[in-house]
Scaffold this active site. Structure first.
Site, short mmCIF file in Angstrom:
data_model
loop_
_atom_site.label_atom_id
_atom_site.label_comp_id
_atom_site.label_asym_id
_atom_site.label_seq_id
_atom_site.Cartn_x
_atom_site.Cartn_y
_atom_site.Cartn_z
N ASP A 50 3.42 15.70 -7.67
CA ASP A 50 4.15 15.35 -6.45
C ASP A 50 5.66 15.34 -6.68
O ASP A 50 6.11 15.37 -7.81
CB ASP A 50 3.72 13.95 -5.99
CG ASP A 50 2.38 13.96 -5.28
OD1 ASP A 50 1.83 15.05 -5.07
OD2 ASP A 50 1.90 12.87 -4.93
N LYS A 72 4.79 16.21 -1.24
CA LYS A 72 5.27 16.25 0.14
C LYS A 72 6.67 15.65 0.19
O LYS A 72 6.91 14.58 -0.31
CB LYS A 72 4.35 15.46 1.07
CG LYS A 72 3.08 16.19 1.36
CD LYS A 72 2.02 15.25 1.84
CE LYS A 72 1.56 14.50 0.68
NZ LYS A 72 0.73 13.60 0.44
N MET A 187 8.63 2.88 1.58
CA MET A 187 8.83 3.86 2.66
C MET A 187 9.49 3.24 3.88
O MET A 187 9.14 3.58 5.02
CB MET A 187 7.47 4.49 3.07
CG MET A 187 6.84 5.29 1.96
SD MET A 187 5.16 5.81 2.33
CE MET A 187 4.23 4.35 1.89
N1 SAH Z 1 2.67 5.35 -5.53
C1 SAH Z 1 4.07 5.00 -5.51
C2 SAH Z 1 4.59 4.81 -4.10
C3 SAH Z 1 4.57 6.08 -3.28
S1 SAH Z 1 5.14 5.85 -1.65
C4 SAH Z 1 4.29 3.74 -6.35
O1 SAH Z 1 3.32 3.09 -6.76
O2 SAH Z 1 5.45 3.43 -6.63
C5 SAH Z 1 6.81 6.37 -1.80
C6 SAH Z 1 7.74 5.20 -1.70
O3 SAH Z 1 7.75 4.47 -2.92
C7 SAH Z 1 9.19 5.55 -1.46
O4 SAH Z 1 9.43 5.80 -0.09
C8 SAH Z 1 9.87 4.30 -1.93
O5 SAH Z 1 9.78 3.28 -0.98
C9 SAH Z 1 9.02 3.91 -3.12
N2 SAH Z 1 9.56 4.39 -4.39
C10 SAH Z 1 8.99 5.24 -5.25
N3 SAH Z 1 9.76 5.43 -6.34
C11 SAH Z 1 10.85 4.65 -6.16
C12 SAH Z 1 12.01 4.38 -6.92
N4 SAH Z 1 12.23 4.95 -8.12
N5 SAH Z 1 12.92 3.52 -6.42
C13 SAH Z 1 12.73 2.92 -5.25
N6 SAH Z 1 11.66 3.14 -4.47
C14 SAH Z 1 10.73 3.99 -4.92
#
Ligand code: SAH
Length: 272
Positions: A50, A72, A187
């Protein structure tokens, strides 16, 4: 040209299906990958990944491994979720083992649950390797303990994503506005004003500390702090972009003491 392989034939014998490893890559800093995840990548021959996965982590797969981008991202749309599942099933049923690599933890807002259900229903053997979720990465690197006995006895992970009709964020605002808990919203960059407004309308104190952590654990991480009243304006002024996490609750007030000193050059706003 179709970037995704057509599988030559599907095996009739499920005992010869390939194995799928659903693997969480952690929040961004490649060193936050688990040892188990690194070993699985080093053994892989095919990786479906991803957009939140770093180059350094992908580079752990052997040079000979195939890498397919299926992620995506608004501007770089690759495959819809149903087609990702379809592709994984086709590959596994043709005998190919693969690693399905996702940012953070696949079971936390990563649609890993949907993929695991599809694999289980199709009789494809799979395993799940967890990753540190963005909330844990952001808490540690921005200096915000997500729970603390004096501040929060509960921790809620919520999505700020718009409902499918794109009209509203569909959350239980009353439950989220309760005191003595920390809210972490994934998100939610685009819906931050709605989120803050609804929380206050449902009883959350207007001066509750709030932070937004952009690109947590990465070299260019930024963290803005304010209150549920001021944060939307601050985030708009400073053009905060995804990926970013919103953290709401009095634990955010601990940040001035706990923020890692080496990050001070990235500060935009001191904690009130
Ligand atoms: N599975 C992922 C989340 C995916 S949804 C997890 O467990 O972290 C995607 C969202 O995750 C983004 O819109 C943001 O809100 C958050 N996110 C992912 N990586 C991030 C990062 N390095 N810093 C801040 N927010 C992050």
């Amino acid at each position: 040209m179709n970037a995704f392989p057509e599988t030559p034939y599907l095996l009739a014998d499920p005992s010869r299906y390939g194995h799928v490893t659903l693997l969480g890559a952690g929040p961004g800093d490649p060193e936050l990958l688990t040892i188990k995840a690194a070993k699985a990548l080093q053994r892989s021959s095919l990786v479906l990944y991803d957009h939140l996965v770093s180059e350094e982590i992908l580079a752990l797969a052997p040079a000979t491994a195939e890498r397919l981008y299926v992620g995506k991202q608004a501007s770089r749309h690759a495959l819809p979720q149903e087609q990702i599942i379809e592709l994984m099933l086709r590959l596994a049923r043709s005998g190919r083992s693969l690693v399905r690599l996702k940012g953070g933890d696949g079971y936390i807002f990563g649609r890993g649950g949907e993929e695991a259900i599809a694999l289980a229903e199709a009789g494809v053997p799979f395993s799940v390797i967890p990753g540190l979720s963005a909330a844990q990465g952001a808490g540690a690197s921005a200096g915000i303990p997500l729970t603390h006995r004096d501040h929060a006895g509960a921790l809620v992970f919520a999505t700020g994503h718009l409902r499918s009709d794109r009209q509203a964020v569909d959350l239980d605002w009353e439950a989220l506005a309760r005191p003595r808990q920390t809210l972490v919203i994934y998100m939610g960059v685009g819906t931050l004003p709605v989120i803050c407004r609804e929380l206050v309308a449902h009883g959350l104190a207007a001066d509750t500390p709030a932070a937004i952590v952009e690109r947590a654990t990465m070299p260019d991480e930024r963290c803005l702090t304010g209150t549920v009243t001021t944060l939307p304006m601050l985030a708009a002024q400073q053009k905060v972009r995804t990926p970013a996490l919103i953290v709401i609750g009095s634990v955010v007030g601990l940040r001035p003491l706990l923020a890692q000193r080496r990050r001070e050059t990235n500060e935009l706003e001191a904690c009130a």
